[in-house]
Design an enzyme around this catalytic site. Sequence first.
Site: not given
Length: 141
Positions: A57, A16
Site C-alpha cells: 500500500p 476534464d
Amino acid sequence: MLSNTIEFRVEWGETDTAGIIYYPNYYRWFDRATHALFRAAGMPVVELVAQHGWAHPVAETGCRFLAPLYYDDLVTVETSVSEVRRRTFRLEHRVRRGETITGEGFELRAWIKLGEPGASGRLAAIEIPAEYAARLRGEKI
C-alpha cells in the site's frame, strides 16, 4: 536500482471538460507503472498476494504537474526505485509527452502481510524479504 517504462494514450474519459487530463489520473498511472515494474522484475503483484499474502500500500505520495496532457496524447511513464529500506521502498515517476516532462511524482510504499494487523489493529509493515529487496535494488539474484 530497478526501473521500467510504460507507454499508452490518454483516453477521453481521463480528461476534464477543457479536454485536459484530470489530475487524479496521474496517480492511477503511477499505480499502473508500479505494477508493470513488479511484473518486469519477475514478481507480479497478483502472485505476491496469492502466494505470500504480501501487499504494497501507498503510505505517502506526491506529484508536481509541469505541463498539460490532452486526449490521445502518447504518454510515457518512467518509473524507478530510488530507495529500499527495511519495510518500505520509494518509487519515482516521470511522465512525458515526447521530450516534454508533464509531471514528476513519487510513491512511498510499505511491504505488508495481509491479515496480520499490528498491535493497534491496523495493518503493519513487515521487513522486505532479502530476495525481493535485492530485486527492487536491481541486483542480479
